[in-house]
Design a protein around this motif. Structure first.
Motif, PDB file in Angstrom:
ATOM      1  N   SER A 184       0.781  -0.877   0.114  1.00 30.48           N
ATOM      2  CA  SER A 184      -0.146   0.209  -0.003  1.00 30.48           C
ATOM      3  C   SER A 184       0.753   1.320  -0.202  1.00 30.48           C
ATOM      4  O   SER A 184       1.852   1.014   0.892  1.00 30.48           O
ATOM      5  CB  SER A 184      -1.330   0.066   0.950  1.00 30.48           C
ATOM      6  N   THR A 185       0.019   2.386  -0.489  1.00 33.80           N
ATOM      7  CA  THR A 185       0.937   4.114  -0.205  1.00 33.80           C
ATOM      8  C   THR A 185      -0.058   4.465   0.547  1.00 33.80           C
ATOM      9  O   THR A 185      -1.117   4.503   0.540  1.00 33.80           O
ATOM     10  CB  THR A 185       1.043   4.281  -1.280  1.00 33.80           C
ATOM     11  N   LYS A 186       0.715   5.704   0.345  1.00 34.28           N
ATOM     12  CA  LYS A 186      -0.236   6.917   1.668  1.00 34.28           C
ATOM     13  C   LYS A 186       0.325   7.907   1.043  1.00 34.28           C
ATOM     14  O   LYS A 186       1.471   7.691   1.375  1.00 34.28           O
ATOM     15  CB  LYS A 186      -0.305   6.137   3.127  1.00 34.28           C
ATOM     16  N   GLU A 187      -0.268   8.752   0.846  1.00 33.92           N
ATOM     17  CA  GLU A 187      -0.209  10.655   0.669  1.00 33.92           C
ATOM     18  C   GLU A 187      -0.887  11.324   1.371  1.00 33.92           C
ATOM     19  O   GLU A 187      -2.356  11.830   1.013  1.00 33.92           O
ATOM     20  CB  GLU A 187       0.022  10.909  -0.804  1.00 33.92           C
ATOM     21  N   VAL A 188      -0.480  12.044   2.203  1.00 30.80           N
ATOM     22  CA  VAL A 188      -1.144  13.951   3.064  1.00 30.80           C
ATOM     23  C   VAL A 188      -0.275  14.102   2.395  1.00 30.80           C
ATOM     24  O   VAL A 188       0.898  14.993   2.616  1.00 30.80           O
ATOM     25  CB  VAL A 188      -0.690  12.907   4.592  1.00 30.80           C
ATOM     26  N   SER A 189      -1.503  15.054   2.020  1.00 32.20           N
ATOM     27  CA  SER A 189      -1.245  16.934   1.825  1.00 32.20           C
ATOM     28  C   SER A 189      -1.430  17.822   2.469  1.00 32.20           C
ATOM     29  O   SER A 189      -2.179  17.613   2.811  1.00 32.20           O
ATOM     30  CB  SER A 189      -1.007  17.424   0.002  1.00 32.20           C
ATOM     31  N   ASP A 190      -0.904  19.204   2.719  1.00 33.54           N
ATOM     32  CA  ASP A 190      -0.878  20.136   3.357  1.00 33.54           C
ATOM     33  C   ASP A 190      -1.338  20.080   4.754  1.00 33.54           C
ATOM     34  O   ASP A 190      -2.203  19.833   5.546  1.00 33.54           O
ATOM     35  CB  ASP A 190      -2.434  20.317   3.194  1.00 33.54           C
ATOM     36  N   ILE A 191       0.257  19.838   5.102  1.00 31.71           N
ATOM     37  CA  ILE A 191       0.444  19.460   6.780  1.00 31.71           C
ATOM     38  C   ILE A 191       1.636  20.792   6.496  1.00 31.71           C
ATOM     39  O   ILE A 191       2.051  21.191   5.464  1.00 31.71           O
ATOM     40  CB  ILE A 191       0.884  18.563   6.796  1.00 31.71           C
ATOM     41  N   TYR A 192       1.914  21.379   8.296  1.00 29.44           N
ATOM     42  CA  TYR A 192       2.534  22.135   8.662  1.00 29.44           C
ATOM     43  C   TYR A 192       4.155  20.985   8.278  1.00 29.44           C
ATOM     44  O   TYR A 192       3.821  20.821   8.826  1.00 29.44           O
ATOM     45  CB  TYR A 192       2.460  22.230   9.930  1.00 29.44           C
ATOM     46  N   ALA A 193       4.967  22.107   8.275  1.00 26.22           N
ATOM     47  CA  ALA A 193       6.389  21.316   7.348  1.00 26.22           C
ATOM     48  C   ALA A 193       7.782  22.255   8.982  1.00 26.22           C
ATOM     49  O   ALA A 193       8.203  21.424   9.042  1.00 26.22           O
ATOM     50  CB  ALA A 193       6.449  21.733   6.668  1.00 26.22           C
ATOM     51  N   VAL A 194       7.234  23.476   9.527  1.00 23.99           N
ATOM     52  CA  VAL A 194       8.443  23.840   9.957  1.00 23.99           C
ATOM     53  C   VAL A 194       7.790  24.376  11.989  1.00 23.99           C
ATOM     54  O   VAL A 194       6.161  24.996  11.974  1.00 23.99           O
ATOM     55  CB  VAL A 194       8.219  25.092   9.688  1.00 23.99           C
ATOM     56  N   ILE A 195       8.254  24.398  12.092  1.00 29.50           N
ATOM     57  CA  ILE A 195       8.246  25.006  14.130  1.00 29.50           C
ATOM     58  C   ILE A 195       8.473  25.338  14.575  1.00 29.50           C
ATOM     59  O   ILE A 195      10.073  25.355  14.253  1.00 29.50           O
ATOM     60  CB  ILE A 195       7.505  23.299  15.053  1.00 29.50           C
ATOM     61  N   ASP A 196       8.491  26.587  15.109  1.00 27.16           N
ATOM     62  CA  ASP A 196       9.464  27.420  16.302  1.00 27.16           C
ATOM     63  C   ASP A 196       9.971  27.557  17.580  1.00 27.16           C
ATOM     64  O   ASP A 196       8.823  26.220  17.931  1.00 27.16           O
ATOM     65  CB  ASP A 196       9.642  28.826  15.742  1.00 27.16           C
ATOM     66  N   ALA A 197      10.440  27.563  18.267  1.00 22.57           N
ATOM     67  CA  ALA A 197      10.671  27.368  19.974  1.00 22.57           C
ATOM     68  C   ALA A 197       9.203  27.792  20.462  1.00 22.57           C
ATOM     69  O   ALA A 197       9.690  27.161  22.007  1.00 22.57           O
ATOM     70  CB  ALA A 197      12.032  28.179  20.391  1.00 22.57           C
ATOM     71  N   ALA A 198       8.599  28.574  20.139  1.00 24.17           N
ATOM     72  CA  ALA A 198       7.700  28.959  20.789  1.00 24.17           C
ATOM     73  C   ALA A 198       6.352  28.190  20.077  1.00 24.17           C
ATOM     74  O   ALA A 198       4.965  28.757  21.176  1.00 24.17           O
ATOM     75  CB  ALA A 198       7.348  30.765  20.543  1.00 24.17           C
ATOM     76  N   PHE A 199       6.483  27.045  19.866  1.00 21.85           N
ATOM     77  CA  PHE A 199       5.216  25.783  18.936  1.00 21.85           C
ATOM     78  C   PHE A 199       4.725  26.889  17.857  1.00 21.85           C
ATOM     79  O   PHE A 199       3.434  26.380  17.943  1.00 21.85           O
ATOM     80  CB  PHE A 199       4.530  25.697  20.404  1.00 21.85           C
ATOM     81  N   ARG A 200       4.821  27.401  17.311  1.00 24.54           N
ATOM     82  CA  ARG A 200       4.075  28.412  16.457  1.00 24.54           C
ATOM     83  C   ARG A 200       4.969  27.710  14.705  1.00 24.54           C
ATOM     84  O   ARG A 200       5.836  26.986  14.506  1.00 24.54           O
ATOM     85  CB  ARG A 200       4.744  29.504  15.844  1.00 24.54           C
ATOM     86  N   TYR A 201       3.723  26.472  14.353  1.00 26.78           N
ATOM     87  CA  TYR A 201       4.100  25.317  12.833  1.00 26.78           C
ATOM     88  C   TYR A 201       3.898  27.087  11.154  1.00 26.78           C
ATOM     89  O   TYR A 201       3.090  27.415  11.346  1.00 26.78           O
ATOM     90  CB  TYR A 201       2.984  25.446  13.065  1.00 26.78           C
ATOM     91  N   SER A 202       4.228  26.538  10.637  1.00 28.93           N
ATOM     92  CA  SER A 202       4.107  27.292   9.030  1.00 28.93           C
ATOM     93  C   SER A 202       4.752  26.191   8.318  1.00 28.93           C
ATOM     94  O   SER A 202       5.041  25.387   8.621  1.00 28.93           O
ATOM     95  CB  SER A 202       5.214  28.589   9.636  1.00 28.93           C
ATOM     96  N   GLY A 203       4.968  27.245   7.311  1.00 32.67           N
ATOM     97  CA  GLY A 203       5.351  26.004   6.073  1.00 32.67           C
ATOM     98  C   GLY A 203       4.087  24.729   5.294  1.00 32.67           C
ATOM     99  O   GLY A 203       3.098  25.262   6.608  1.00 32.67           O
ATOM    100  N   ASN A 204       4.155  24.473   4.470  1.00 29.19           N
ATOM    101  CA  ASN A 204       3.561  23.295   4.029  1.00 29.19           C
ATOM    102  C   ASN A 204       4.390  22.571   3.143  1.00 29.19           C
ATOM    103  O   ASN A 204       4.925  22.918   2.750  1.00 29.19           O
ATOM    104  CB  ASN A 204       2.218  24.302   2.975  1.00 29.19           C
ATOM    105  N   THR A 205       3.464  21.184   3.693  1.00 28.38           N
ATOM    106  CA  THR A 205       4.422  19.530   2.997  1.00 28.38           C
ATOM    107  C   THR A 205       3.728  19.230   2.812  1.00 28.38           C
ATOM    108  O   THR A 205       2.261  19.627   3.119  1.00 28.38           O
ATOM    109  CB  THR A 205       5.972  19.126   3.802  1.00 28.38           C
ATOM    110  N   ARG A 206       4.064  17.975   1.791  1.00 27.56           N
ATOM    111  CA  ARG A 206       3.096  16.953   1.871  1.00 27.56           C
ATOM    112  C   ARG A 206       4.276  15.609   2.137  1.00 27.56           C
ATOM    113  O   ARG A 206       5.318  15.219   2.258  1.00 27.56           O
ATOM    114  CB  ARG A 206       3.038  16.889   0.846  1.00 27.56           C
TER     115      ARG A 206
END
Length: 306
Positions: A184-206
């Motif tokens: 089987s294969t699996k693909e998940v798109s549109d999830i965060y990619a980056v986190i900083d020390a204040a637990f702020r997420y940013s970016g987008n990846t799959r």
């Protein structure tokens, strides 16, 4: 010199020989930060345990049973790096770890940032206070993070910092799959990619994964990934494949060896297990897809195979 002068001189010499003259003051006690683990289990671990899909970890295990590597960096109030420990394996059976700052550091304000379970410092790049969590060294790792600012002064040398999980776990279970399916294969798109020390997420990846099945008819997979940017903000696509047949028929006819359910929208959360179940219905030649919500299954899709 008279008798009383001799007595006085003797007393002065005796006091001089017996007195303690401190030539050097001892170092100030260094600043120490005791590291603990806050997220020892996922928020909804009990439901996954009830379904037989996961096991709860005990709360009193050694630190290394939750976090097996540590990296930390310390900045002063001006943002300068004053101490750093490269990614290091955690050893021993202690339930906490202690970060001891250099004794020569003067009193002041310091920010300590700690990363756990990274394979290397590569995801940190040039900025050790943020990480690309889906890059080499962090992808598919159960990465932990903690950051705190502390005032180091006399009587305020000891502090505590609790590490928290940065990712969620996508758990997929498939049932009733035809005997010929073994991959089987699996693909998940549109999830965060980056986190900083204040637990702020940013970016987008799959994220894309592949899985060879150990047993036919049923499959279970676990994939660690960042949270979704919004409710149902990520898209999950799963494909079930007869690997040997797909290789034999070639690209033009590969659909005859493939089962492709409808893509679904999901919500990934930090320190949370997102549980889905794909049930193949032979009579309908299609899938019913269920999502675990508040300790019960909710059907989110029923369809025939594309």
């Amino acid at each position: 010199m008279n008798r009383w002068s001799n007595v006085f001189l003797g007393l002065v010499m005796a006091l001089g020989l017996g007195a303690c003259v401190r030539e050097k003051l001892p170092d100030c006690p260094p600043m120490q930060v005791t590291l603990t683990v806050k997220d020892k289990n996922y928020f909804n671990i009990d439901d996954a345990v009830k379904l037989g899909l996961a096991e709860r970890k005990a709360d009193d295990l050694p630190f290394r049973d939750y976090i097996h590597t540590l990296y930390y960096v310390v900045h002063d109030a001006e943002g300068r790096v004053v101490a750093e420990q490269k990614n290091t394996e955690v050893t021993g059976d202690a339930q906490t770890q202690v970060v001891s700052l250099p004794v020569e550091l003067p009193y002041g304000t310091y920010t300590v940032t700690v990363w756990g379970n990274m394979k290397s410092e590569e995801p940190l790049g040039d900025n050790p206070t943020s990480a690309e969590l889906e890059e080499t060294g962090a992808a598919f790792n159960d990465v932990y993070l903690a950051s705190g600012t502390f005032h180091y002064a006399y009587g305020k040398e000891n502090h505590e910092l609790a590490l928290e999980r940065t990712k969620g776990n996508l758990l997929i279970k498939a049932e009733g799959i035809p005997d010929n399916i073994d991959f089987s294969t699996k693909e998940v798109s549109d999830i965060y990619a980056v986190i900083d020390a204040a637990f702020r997420y940013s970016g987008n990846t799959r994220i894309s994964t592949e899985l060879d099945w150990d047993a036919r008819n049923e499959m279970q997979s676990n994939t660690l990934m960042c949270p979704s940017p919004s409710y149902e903000g990520s898209t999950l696509g799963v494909t079930f494949i007869d690997k040997s047949a797909a290789a034999a028929v070639g690209r033009a006819e590969v659909e005859s060896a493939v089962l492709k359910p409808q893509d679904v929208h999901i919500t990934m959360g930090r320190n949370e297990i997102t549980i889905l179940k794909y049930v193949y219905n032979t009579a309908e030649d299609g899938f019913n897809i269920f999502l675990r919500v508040n300790d019960r299954w909710e059907q989110i899709h029923s369809m025939v195979v594309d």
